[in-house]
Design a protein around this motif. Structure first.
Motif, PDB file in Angstrom:
ATOM      1  N   MET A 221       0.820  -1.188   0.074  1.00 26.20           N
ATOM      2  CA  MET A 221      -0.139   0.061  -0.200  1.00 26.20           C
ATOM      3  C   MET A 221       0.740   1.392  -0.223  1.00 26.20           C
ATOM      4  SD  MET A 221      -2.890   1.059   2.680  1.00 26.20           S
ATOM      5  CE  MET A 221      -4.094  -0.207   2.152  1.00 26.20           C
ATOM      6  N   THR A 222       0.673   2.128  -0.844  1.00 24.61           N
ATOM      7  CA  THR A 222       1.378   3.156  -0.877  1.00 24.61           C
ATOM      8  C   THR A 222       0.964   4.244  -0.091  1.00 24.61           C
ATOM      9  OG1 THR A 222      -0.234   4.601  -2.641  1.00 24.61           O
ATOM     10  CG2 THR A 222       1.517   2.793  -3.467  1.00 24.61           C
ATOM     11  N   ASP A 223       1.626   5.452   0.213  1.00 24.32           N
ATOM     12  CA  ASP A 223       1.451   6.397   1.157  1.00 24.32           C
ATOM     13  C   ASP A 223       0.011   7.508   0.542  1.00 24.32           C
ATOM     14  OD1 ASP A 223       3.428   6.082   2.854  1.00 24.32           O
ATOM     15  OD2 ASP A 223       4.527   7.761   2.321  1.00 24.32           O
ATOM     16  N   ASP A 224      -0.044   7.491  -0.511  1.00 27.38           N
ATOM     17  CA  ASP A 224      -1.319   8.018  -1.386  1.00 27.38           C
ATOM     18  C   ASP A 224      -2.497   6.976  -1.084  1.00 27.38           C
ATOM     19  OD1 ASP A 224       0.219  10.047  -2.333  1.00 27.38           O
ATOM     20  OD2 ASP A 224       0.106   9.343  -4.392  1.00 27.38           O
ATOM     21  N   ASP A 225      -2.377   5.650  -1.022  1.00 26.66           N
ATOM     22  CA  ASP A 225      -3.381   4.692  -0.637  1.00 26.66           C
ATOM     23  C   ASP A 225      -3.891   4.839   0.745  1.00 26.66           C
ATOM     24  OD1 ASP A 225      -3.444   3.704  -3.365  1.00 26.66           O
ATOM     25  OD2 ASP A 225      -2.130   2.094  -2.655  1.00 26.66           O
ATOM     26  N   ARG A 226      -2.948   5.014   1.710  1.00 31.58           N
ATOM     27  CA  ARG A 226      -3.109   5.375   2.937  1.00 31.58           C
ATOM     28  C   ARG A 226      -3.688   6.571   3.447  1.00 31.58           C
ATOM     29  NH1 ARG A 226       1.592   2.165   2.941  1.00 31.58           N
ATOM     30  NH2 ARG A 226       1.616   0.502   4.431  1.00 31.58           N
ATOM     31  N   ILE A 227      -3.366   7.497   2.734  1.00 34.33           N
ATOM     32  CA  ILE A 227      -3.956   9.061   3.043  1.00 34.33           C
ATOM     33  C   ILE A 227      -5.385   8.861   2.553  1.00 34.33           C
ATOM     34  CG2 ILE A 227      -4.291  11.295   1.989  1.00 34.33           C
ATOM     35  CD1 ILE A 227      -0.977  11.300   1.741  1.00 34.33           C
ATOM     36  N   GLU A 228      -5.954   8.261   1.424  1.00 36.38           N
ATOM     37  CA  GLU A 228      -7.237   7.712   0.970  1.00 36.38           C
ATOM     38  C   GLU A 228      -7.975   7.218   2.104  1.00 36.38           C
ATOM     39  OE1 GLU A 228      -8.895   9.610  -1.298  1.00 36.38           O
ATOM     40  OE2 GLU A 228      -6.819  10.431  -1.637  1.00 36.38           O
ATOM     41  N   LEU A 229      -7.544   6.088   2.497  1.00 31.85           N
ATOM     42  CA  LEU A 229      -8.159   5.275   3.547  1.00 31.85           C
ATOM     43  C   LEU A 229      -8.238   6.073   5.009  1.00 31.85           C
ATOM     44  CD1 LEU A 229      -8.898   2.405   4.005  1.00 31.85           C
ATOM     45  CD2 LEU A 229      -7.085   1.729   4.816  1.00 31.85           C
ATOM     46  N   GLY A 230      -7.519   6.707   5.296  1.00 30.18           N
ATOM     47  CA  GLY A 230      -7.527   7.812   6.371  1.00 30.18           C
ATOM     48  C   GLY A 230      -8.472   8.672   6.412  1.00 30.18           C
ATOM     49  N   LEU A 231      -8.623   9.337   5.175  1.00 27.16           N
ATOM     50  CA  LEU A 231      -9.841  10.155   4.805  1.00 27.16           C
ATOM     51  C   LEU A 231     -10.848   9.561   4.933  1.00 27.16           C
ATOM     52  CD1 LEU A 231      -8.153  12.136   1.871  1.00 27.16           C
ATOM     53  CD2 LEU A 231      -8.344  12.813   4.124  1.00 27.16           C
ATOM     54  N   GLU A 232     -11.226   8.256   4.440  1.00 25.53           N
ATOM     55  CA  GLU A 232     -12.507   7.745   4.451  1.00 25.53           C
ATOM     56  C   GLU A 232     -12.714   7.424   6.046  1.00 25.53           C
ATOM     57  OE1 GLU A 232     -14.439   4.846   1.852  1.00 25.53           O
ATOM     58  OE2 GLU A 232     -12.314   4.869   0.589  1.00 25.53           O
ATOM     59  N   LEU A 233     -11.734   6.961   6.751  1.00 26.94           N
ATOM     60  CA  LEU A 233     -11.831   6.588   8.184  1.00 26.94           C
ATOM     61  C   LEU A 233     -12.509   7.909   8.985  1.00 26.94           C
ATOM     62  CD1 LEU A 233     -11.717   4.916  10.729  1.00 26.94           C
ATOM     63  CD2 LEU A 233      -9.447   5.519  10.704  1.00 26.94           C
ATOM     64  N   LEU A 234     -11.839   9.070   8.609  1.00 25.55           N
ATOM     65  CA  LEU A 234     -12.117  10.217   9.293  1.00 25.55           C
ATOM     66  C   LEU A 234     -13.622  10.776   8.771  1.00 25.55           C
ATOM     67  CD1 LEU A 234      -8.661  12.284   9.104  1.00 25.55           C
ATOM     68  CD2 LEU A 234      -9.888  11.274  11.165  1.00 25.55           C
ATOM     69  N   ALA A 235     -13.879  10.421   7.610  1.00 27.40           N
ATOM     70  CA  ALA A 235     -15.481  10.973   7.208  1.00 27.40           C
ATOM     71  C   ALA A 235     -16.468  10.015   7.808  1.00 27.40           C
ATOM     72  CB  ALA A 235     -15.380  10.773   5.398  1.00 27.40           C
ATOM     73  N   HIS A 236     -15.973   8.998   8.112  1.00 29.20           N
ATOM     74  CA  HIS A 236     -17.062   7.955   8.860  1.00 29.20           C
ATOM     75  C   HIS A 236     -16.952   8.011  10.396  1.00 29.20           C
ATOM     76  CE1 HIS A 236     -16.810   6.630   4.712  1.00 29.20           C
ATOM     77  NE2 HIS A 236     -18.059   6.199   5.006  1.00 29.20           N
ATOM     78  N   LEU A 237     -16.603   8.916  10.967  1.00 34.68           N
ATOM     79  CA  LEU A 237     -16.538   9.115  12.305  1.00 34.68           C
ATOM     80  C   LEU A 237     -17.795   9.271  12.957  1.00 34.68           C
ATOM     81  CD1 LEU A 237     -13.447  11.699  13.037  1.00 34.68           C
ATOM     82  CD2 LEU A 237     -13.577   9.323  13.121  1.00 34.68           C
ATOM     83  N   GLU A 238     -18.001   8.296  13.869  1.00 31.94           N
ATOM     84  CA  GLU A 238     -19.583   8.163  14.627  1.00 31.94           C
ATOM     85  C   GLU A 238     -19.924   9.693  15.309  1.00 31.94           C
ATOM     86  OE1 GLU A 238     -22.465   5.355  17.076  1.00 31.94           O
ATOM     87  OE2 GLU A 238     -20.603   4.554  15.957  1.00 31.94           O
ATOM     88  N   HIS A 239     -18.958  10.099  16.086  1.00 36.61           N
ATOM     89  CA  HIS A 239     -18.971  10.966  16.967  1.00 36.61           C
ATOM     90  C   HIS A 239     -18.960  12.444  16.245  1.00 36.61           C
ATOM     91  CE1 HIS A 239     -18.550   8.493  20.352  1.00 36.61           C
ATOM     92  NE2 HIS A 239     -17.654   7.703  19.853  1.00 36.61           N
ATOM     93  N   GLY A 240     -19.698  13.402  16.583  1.00 36.77           N
ATOM     94  CA  GLY A 240     -19.683  14.557  16.050  1.00 36.77           C
ATOM     95  C   GLY A 240     -18.627  15.390  16.216  1.00 36.77           C
ATOM     96  N   GLU A 241     -17.740  15.134  17.212  1.00 39.10           N
ATOM     97  CA  GLU A 241     -16.578  15.859  17.825  1.00 39.10           C
ATOM     98  C   GLU A 241     -15.511  14.806  18.533  1.00 39.10           C
ATOM     99  OE1 GLU A 241     -17.159  19.836  19.350  1.00 39.10           O
ATOM    100  OE2 GLU A 241     -16.014  19.042  21.174  1.00 39.10           O
ATOM    101  N   LEU A 242     -14.342  15.177  18.057  1.00 37.69           N
ATOM    102  CA  LEU A 242     -13.109  14.331  18.642  1.00 37.69           C
ATOM    103  C   LEU A 242     -12.021  15.274  18.923  1.00 37.69           C
ATOM    104  CD1 LEU A 242     -12.722  11.042  16.342  1.00 37.69           C
ATOM    105  CD2 LEU A 242     -13.880  11.615  18.548  1.00 37.69           C
ATOM    106  N   SER A 243     -11.430  15.059  20.003  1.00 39.36           N
ATOM    107  CA  SER A 243      -9.889  15.822  20.111  1.00 39.36           C
ATOM    108  C   SER A 243      -9.028  15.345  18.987  1.00 39.36           C
ATOM    109  CB  SER A 243      -9.468  15.354  21.541  1.00 39.36           C
ATOM    110  OG  SER A 243      -8.845  14.259  21.635  1.00 39.36           O
ATOM    111  N   VAL A 244      -8.055  16.261  18.677  1.00 42.85           N
ATOM    112  CA  VAL A 244      -7.198  16.018  17.788  1.00 42.85           C
ATOM    113  C   VAL A 244      -6.419  14.750  18.326  1.00 42.85           C
ATOM    114  CG1 VAL A 244      -4.884  16.598  16.671  1.00 42.85           C
ATOM    115  CG2 VAL A 244      -6.693  18.195  17.057  1.00 42.85           C
TER     116      VAL A 244
END
Length: 120
Positions: free
Chosen positions: A1-24
């Motif tokens: 998996m490339t860094d670009d693939d990891r970035i896309e996967l990380g973006l999807e994970l953040l887009a699907h956060l269940e909580h309306g707010e998280l700390s950094v």
């Protein structure tokens, strides 16, 4: 998996956060599932803010889309086999995999999948 693939996967994970707010810190804990590279973790969080996936204000991260959290019934696939949990490293015979458009994330044990998705 490339860094670009990891970035896309990380973006999807953040887009699907269940909580309306998280700390950094909580957001970074979730991103750590995608990559352990501190620089790439920061890149994912920065890119998420740039693309409008999350809003970042001080030490708080808020997903922009509402109601897009991961459904255990339709977005998590359970597979039988010999796996190592991606979160804790434990040997598991039943792996839980999250299905995203960019890629599949997992395997996770039954407890760790809940932690990764913010359900515990």
């Amino acid at each position: 998996m490339t860094d670009d693939d990891r970035i896309e996967l990380g973006l999807e994970l953040l887009a699907h956060l269940e909580h309306g707010e998280l700390s950094v810190k909580e957001a970074m804990d979730r991103i750590e599932i995608v990559t352990t590279s501190p620089q790439l973790q920061r890149d994912i969080l920065d890119e998420a803010a740039r693309r409008g996936v999350v809003e970042r204000e001080g030490g708080t991260v808020r997903p922009v889309a509402d109601g897009t959290y991961v459904s255990f019934e339709s977005d998590v696939v359970v597979k039988e086999g010999e796996f190592s949990c991606q979160r804790c490293g434990a040997g598991i015979s039943e792996g839980h995999f999250v299905q995203f458009d960019a890629d599949e994330m997992g395997p996770f044990g039954s407890t760790c999948i809940r932690k990764v998705l913010g359900r515990e």
